[in-house]
Design a protein around this motif. Structure first.
Motif, short mmCIF file in Angstrom:
data_model
loop_
_atom_site.label_atom_id
_atom_site.label_comp_id
_atom_site.label_asym_id
_atom_site.label_seq_id
_atom_site.Cartn_x
_atom_site.Cartn_y
_atom_site.Cartn_z
N PHE A 184 0.85 -1.19 0.00
CA PHE A 184 0.00 0.00 0.00
C PHE A 184 0.89 1.24 0.00
CE2 PHE A 184 -2.76 3.25 1.57
CZ PHE A 184 -4.05 2.87 1.18
N LEU A 185 0.64 2.15 -0.93
CA LEU A 185 1.44 3.37 -1.07
C LEU A 185 0.56 4.60 -0.95
CD1 LEU A 185 3.36 1.19 -2.34
CD2 LEU A 185 4.12 2.95 -3.93
N VAL A 186 1.03 5.55 -0.15
CA VAL A 186 0.35 6.84 -0.02
C VAL A 186 1.26 7.93 -0.56
CG1 VAL A 186 -0.77 8.48 1.53
CG2 VAL A 186 -0.81 6.03 2.08
N SER A 187 0.82 8.62 -1.58
CA SER A 187 1.56 9.77 -2.12
C SER A 187 1.00 11.04 -1.49
CB SER A 187 1.43 9.83 -3.64
OG SER A 187 1.98 8.68 -4.25
N ALA A 188 1.87 11.84 -0.89
CA ALA A 188 1.42 13.06 -0.23
C ALA A 188 2.52 14.11 -0.29
CB ALA A 188 1.04 12.77 1.22
N ALA A 189 2.27 15.18 -1.02
CA ALA A 189 3.17 16.34 -1.07
C ALA A 189 4.60 15.96 -1.41
CB ALA A 189 3.12 17.11 0.25
N GLY A 190 4.78 15.04 -2.35
CA GLY A 190 6.13 14.68 -2.81
C GLY A 190 6.77 13.53 -2.08
N LEU A 191 6.17 13.06 -0.99
CA LEU A 191 6.68 11.89 -0.28
C LEU A 191 5.77 10.69 -0.53
CD1 LEU A 191 7.73 13.25 3.25
CD2 LEU A 191 9.11 13.04 1.17
N THR A 192 6.36 9.51 -0.50
CA THR A 192 5.59 8.27 -0.65
C THR A 192 5.80 7.41 0.57
OG1 THR A 192 5.79 8.31 -3.06
CG2 THR A 192 5.20 6.21 -2.05
N THR A 193 4.71 7.03 1.21
CA THR A 193 4.77 6.16 2.39
C THR A 193 4.30 4.78 1.98
OG1 THR A 193 4.32 8.02 3.86
CG2 THR A 193 3.97 5.81 4.75
N LYS A 194 5.17 3.78 2.18
CA LYS A 194 4.89 2.41 1.74
C LYS A 194 4.65 1.52 2.95
CE LYS A 194 7.01 -1.45 -0.81
NZ LYS A 194 8.21 -1.89 -1.55
N VAL A 195 3.53 0.78 2.91
CA VAL A 195 3.19 -0.10 4.03
C VAL A 195 2.70 -1.44 3.51
CG1 VAL A 195 2.49 1.90 5.39
CG2 VAL A 195 0.77 0.60 4.17
N LEU A 196 2.70 -2.44 4.40
CA LEU A 196 2.09 -3.73 4.11
C LEU A 196 0.79 -3.86 4.88
CD1 LEU A 196 5.23 -6.03 4.04
CD2 LEU A 196 4.04 -4.99 2.12
N GLY A 197 0.80 -3.57 6.14
CA GLY A 197 -0.39 -3.61 6.96
C GLY A 197 -0.08 -2.94 8.28
N THR A 198 -0.69 -1.79 8.56
CA THR A 198 -0.29 -1.02 9.72
C THR A 198 -1.26 0.12 9.95
OG1 THR A 198 1.58 0.14 10.71
CG2 THR A 198 1.19 0.51 8.38
#
Length: 311
Positions: free
Chosen positions: A163-177
């Motif tokens: 799962f990837l969240v793109s926000a203001a130039g940063l990408t946060t990558k998670v599996l389950g959290t």
């Protein structure tokens, strides 16, 4: 009859619930034959997942228009059958007119919060003045969404589809959290706060940090300088409990927070020095007048407001 053509006919009848007992056995025979010949275990899993998600969307539309119940359909078996059709180079998917994933955007106005359930059953709670964009179904190897503003994420675990969240130039990558992202366009800082699990935060030049629970990445947009802090993530998610918390915020930052929270525009009368001081305070189930009165006492300013129409 051509075996491939017959296979297509049987799958078509299966989708419409019109297979006889003999035809079901025939379809099973075709399925086992082609599965052994054409699909590796890994390829079968990848294609099965993609088709299964598309199939659910298709069948949902069929139910609305036909009025017939399809509760007896074996979704996984149908998905596997359709995967075989892809492997055979068939065109049946076009005949069914499966839709491409549509982009859905959900937004909150100032003074408003919303909970959003994503196609994978993950949930996102949007804070005031925020929005999230996501596909109507996740049909690729990743689940990717775009956030503007602030949100708390509770992500369904799926190691095969990060799962990837793109926000203001940063990408946060998670599996389950579970984690919080604060990335308002009006702010000079982005903050990613991890509550449970693990997340990887990437910038345009690579990975910035891999966070552990109760760690936060603070990123400055203009300079690209970032740091990893350690504190209770509850401090950053208190808004979900209707607690307005200021933690060494500047007066300008506090003003923006209060304006989003109450859907107002503030006018602050002060001398130049007060803009340099930081404000710390906690307001449980805050009321606008009480909050402004406290800020006036903390800063020595005079604060007035008018209602806004941010939607």
């Amino acid at each position: 009859m051509d075996h491939q053509k017959r296979f297509h006919e049987l799958v078509d009848k299966h989708l419409n619930g019109d297979l006889s007992t003999g035809e079901k056995n025939e379809l099973e025979s075709h399925y086992r034959h082609y599965e052994r010949k054409l699909l590796t275990p890994r390829k079968k899993q990848e294609v099965r997942r993609t088709i299964f998600q598309q199939l659910l969307v298709h069948l949902g539309k069929v139910e609305k228009t036909s009025g017939r119940k399809r509760t007896n359909l074996n979704f996984v078996r149908i998905a596997a059958s359709l995967a075989l059709i892809i492997a055979l180079g068939a065109t049946l998917l076009n005949e069914f007119k499966f839709d491409r994933a549509e982009v859905i955007t959900i937004a909150t106005g100032f003074g408003e919060r919303k909970e959003v359930v994503l196609p994978d059953s993950s949930t996102v709670t949007l804070n005031a003045g925020s929005s999230i964009s996501y596909p109507s179904f996740f049909d690729t190897d990743i689940r990717q969404v775009t956030l503007k503003g602030e949100a708390f994420f509770q992500i369904e675990h799926n190691p095969d589809q990060p799962f990837l969240v793109s926000a203001a130039g940063l990408t946060t990558k998670v599996l389950g959290t579970t984690f919080n992202i604060n990335a308002y366009g009006t702010s000079e800082k982005i903050k990613v706060s991890l509550k449970t699990g693990s997340v990887q935060v990437d910038g345009k030049d690579g990975t910035l940090a891999i966070l552990k629970p109760d760690e936060q990445l603070l990123y400055h947009n203009k300079t690209g300088i970032y740091s990893v802090l350690t504190q209770k993530t509850d401090n950053d998610t208190s808004w979900m409990k209707n607690i307005l918390k200021l933690n060494d915020h500047s007066l300008q930052e506090a003003q923006k927070i209060v304006e989003r929270w109450f859907n107002v525009e503030l006018q602050i009368e002060s001398n130049g020095e007060v803009t340099q001081q930081t404000i710390t305070g906690k307001f449980i189930d805050p009321k606008l007048d009480e909050t402004l009165h406290s800020l006036e006492l903390l800063t020595g300013t005079k604060i007035t407001y008018k209602k806004q129409n941010h939607k």
